[in-house]
Enzyme design. Structure first.
Site, PDB file in Angstrom:
ATOM      1  N   ASP A  70       0.870  -1.165   0.000  1.00 24.30           N
ATOM      2  CA  ASP A  70       0.000   0.000   0.000  1.00 24.30           C
ATOM      3  C   ASP A  70       0.912   1.222   0.000  1.00 24.30           C
ATOM      4  O   ASP A  70       1.869   1.280   0.782  1.00 24.30           O
ATOM      5  CB  ASP A  70      -0.859   0.053   1.263  1.00 24.30           C
ATOM      6  CG  ASP A  70      -2.059  -0.874   1.217  1.00 24.30           C
ATOM      7  OD1 ASP A  70      -2.112  -1.756   0.333  1.00 24.30           O
ATOM      8  OD2 ASP A  70      -2.942  -0.734   2.088  1.00 24.30           O
ATOM      9  N   SER A  82       8.675   3.417   4.584  1.00 26.09           N
ATOM     10  CA  SER A  82       9.788   3.095   3.707  1.00 26.09           C
ATOM     11  C   SER A  82       9.386   3.126   2.247  1.00 26.09           C
ATOM     12  O   SER A  82       8.386   3.719   1.872  1.00 26.09           O
ATOM     13  CB  SER A  82      10.370   1.738   4.070  1.00 26.09           C
ATOM     14  OG  SER A  82      11.675   1.641   3.566  1.00 26.09           O
ATOM     15  N   HIS A 130       4.054  -7.763  -0.015  1.00 27.49           N
ATOM     16  CA  HIS A 130       3.543  -8.958  -0.684  1.00 27.49           C
ATOM     17  C   HIS A 130       4.282  -9.164  -2.004  1.00 27.49           C
ATOM     18  O   HIS A 130       4.867  -8.229  -2.558  1.00 27.49           O
ATOM     19  CB  HIS A 130       2.041  -8.813  -0.934  1.00 27.49           C
ATOM     20  CG  HIS A 130       1.234  -8.730   0.332  1.00 27.49           C
ATOM     21  ND1 HIS A 130       0.319  -9.698   0.704  1.00 27.49           N
ATOM     22  CD2 HIS A 130       1.222  -7.803   1.327  1.00 27.49           C
ATOM     23  CE1 HIS A 130      -0.226  -9.362   1.872  1.00 27.49           C
ATOM     24  NE2 HIS A 130       0.306  -8.210   2.257  1.00 27.49           N
TER      25      HIS A 130
END
Length: 257
Positions: free
Chosen positions: A84, A224, A140
């Site tokens: 995200d 990050s 992911h």
């Protein structure tokens, strides 16, 4: 002058002592009472959080929260977003295997510490995805693929927010970073996970070599950045993708060709 002052202020505050204090606090029981304020300050939507909000023992535990299985459906395209965040920039690698972020030019060879590996992506494409402190921080897999190479470079990290990318000391190629090269049915891709200021922790939760698109492979312990690199003529980005666009795990980035 602005760039110099920014870098000096970061150098004075971004040390091992400060980083350890922040880490210790975020993982302490006392940090738990700051969770409601953190949610409010960053306007975090919590409807898709897997566990009840009062069940998190520390601020760090909330920061690396998991989401409900159905909240991040995985697109059928070849390459999906691994996080995200915000698409800072996506485009073509330049002739000398360089890429541009916030006006700074980065060398892929510097980022990877390996010129031969960088040259493999000559004339390829890249996408920079930035995670703010408010974002879901699990990572992911963007593709179905097999891990061919995985290594860590760098020790210290600088901010990777808008100011850090513009005024910092080349944070993407200089920060602590974990680099994974994946072999897919359409060629190789690089997934570069870049640490952020104060907390360099990038934790892998997938220990196997076979990665499945959309499955969790790790998490950041602070805001990050992830950078994806693709070989020449191997991907076509989705038409509606634009710089500055918000994106979620599993949403379409492009099709391998």
């Amino acid at each position: 002058m602005k760039k110099y002052l920014y870098q000096r202020s970061i150098e004075l505050t971004n040390g091992a002592f400060t980083s350890n204090l922040i880490r210790q606090f975020a993982q302490s029981k006392n940090s738990r009472r700051f969770i409601p304020g953190y949610i409010k300050a960053y306007q975090i939507l919590t409807d898709d959080v897997e566990e009840p909000l009062d069940s998190f023992p520390t601020l760090h535990a909330f920061f690396v929260r998991k989401l409900t299985v159905d909240s991040r459906p995985v697109s059928s395209v070849s390459v999906v977003s691994p996080v995200d965040g915000k698409i800072e920039i996506a485009g073509d690698l330049q002739e000398d295997v360089r890429f541009l972020v916030k006006g700074q030019h980065y060398s892929l060879a510097d980022l990877l510490g390996d010129k031969d590996l960088a040259d493999r992506y000559h004339n390829g494409k890249y996408a920079v995805l930035y995670l703010s402190p408010a974002d879901y921080h699990r990572i992911h897999s963007p593709v179905d693929g097999k891990v061919k190479k995985q290594f860590v470079l760098g020790k210290k990290s600088y901010p990777v927010n808008a100011a850090g990318l513009q005024y910092g000391k080349a944070p993407i190629s200089g920060n602590y970073r974990m680099i994974t090269e994946l072999e897919t049915a359409f060629g190789k891709i690089l997934l570069v996970k870049v640490g952020a200021m104060f907390v360099n922790s990038i934790k892998l939760t997938e220990t196997g070599n076979d990665w499945k698109k959309g499955n969790e492979i790790g998490y950041f312990s602070f805001g990050s950045t992830v950078v994806l690199f693709f070989e020449k003529d191997s991907i076509k980005f989705v038409e509606d993708m634009s710089n500055g666009q918000r994106i979620k795990v599993g949403e379409a980035l492009g099709n391998m060709i």
